[in-house]
Design an enzyme around this catalytic site. Sequence first.
Site, PDB file in Angstrom:
ATOM      1  N   THR A  16       0.819  -1.213   0.000  1.00 32.78           N
ATOM      2  CA  THR A  16       0.000   0.000   0.000  1.00 32.78           C
ATOM      3  C   THR A  16       0.850   1.259   0.000  1.00 32.78           C
ATOM      4  OG1 THR A  16      -1.838  -1.101   1.121  1.00 32.78           O
ATOM      5  CG2 THR A  16      -1.743   1.284   1.317  1.00 32.78           C
ATOM      6  N   THR A  95       1.114  -4.174   4.412  1.00 33.57           N
ATOM      7  CA  THR A  95       0.770  -4.441   5.809  1.00 33.57           C
ATOM      8  C   THR A  95       0.205  -5.845   6.022  1.00 33.57           C
ATOM      9  OG1 THR A  95      -1.458  -3.516   5.567  1.00 33.57           O
ATOM     10  CG2 THR A  95       0.298  -1.997   6.246  1.00 33.57           C
ATOM     11  N   ASP A  96      -0.400  -6.442   4.988  1.00 30.90           N
ATOM     12  CA  ASP A  96      -1.161  -7.672   5.202  1.00 30.90           C
ATOM     13  C   ASP A  96      -0.316  -8.833   5.718  1.00 30.90           C
ATOM     14  OD1 ASP A  96      -3.513  -6.473   4.485  1.00 30.90           O
ATOM     15  OD2 ASP A  96      -3.580  -7.300   2.454  1.00 30.90           O
TER      16      ASP A  96
END
Length: 319
Positions: A16, A95-96
């Site tokens: 992201t 981030t995942d």
Amino acid sequence: MQNPERSIVILGTGGTIAGTAVEAGDTIGYRAAQLGVASLVRDVPGLAGQALETEQVAQLDSKDMDYGVWQALARRCAHHLARPEVGGLVITHGTDTLEETAYLLQRVLAPSKPVVLTAAMRPASALHPDGPQNLLDALRVANEPGARGVLAVLGGTVHPGAEVRKSHTYRLDAFCSGDAGPLAYVEAGQLRRLREWPQGEGLGLDLLEPEAADWPWVELVSSHAGADGRVVSALQALGVQGLVVLATGNGTVHERLEAALVRARAAGVKVWRSTRCAQGRVLAKPGDLLPDAGALTPFKARVEVLLQLLLEARRQHGA
């Protein structure tokens, strides 16, 4: 605190932090991994004049992280960490799956220099992106004298790589370090450390040498109301080599699911229990039928089982 004699290498993997959306106000409908890491660095005025190198290792949404990227990233980390003129590394990441990558790198490399993962909850095209400040803070930590180990820096908070976890779906302060709390804070460019830098011996980069397609197959299963053992039997029939169960409470498992897991373990599948609770650890007790993962989250436990299976394969090959 900038060390003028040593440079920081920034390795990009997408995420992201490198994402863009058609509308600047769209913070959920963006496409991740659209900008290169060199572009991200150029867009942060506070980085001008610092001794930096950039390298694009991968360009993907971290939900799609795979073993091949892990191999490439670990190798590039090891390469740059061995250079005496490099003081530390920063990795831009989605981030995942950041917590899984951070755990893997700490267990394999346990670096004596800082390896700092950073990310963003808003894309680079947002009206108020969080990526630039996170990148600036990550570089501040990477330049800290005496810093070591794999770390994650997001929202002004420093987390140990072995403990960091994503705890919220959307807000900017989406990460925590579990029961132990943060390692440090970055406050107005100053580092306030609360506990010691990560320590320990790394398992070694050669552990990741097998082709990614040959890595062991480890899956997650969940204990819940109405659970049974059919999913375990199906996975076992397909050749699964490791299972981590997201247990309820203090590692409790539905009796039908537990029976299937015990059978799988007896047949040679490595089985661990973690907890689906957001906080706390699994405390072992007499009579437990399955080994527990202690304080590891299910996702970190899965990485650890993967590494243990790779270790066992290496020992068998060496023998």
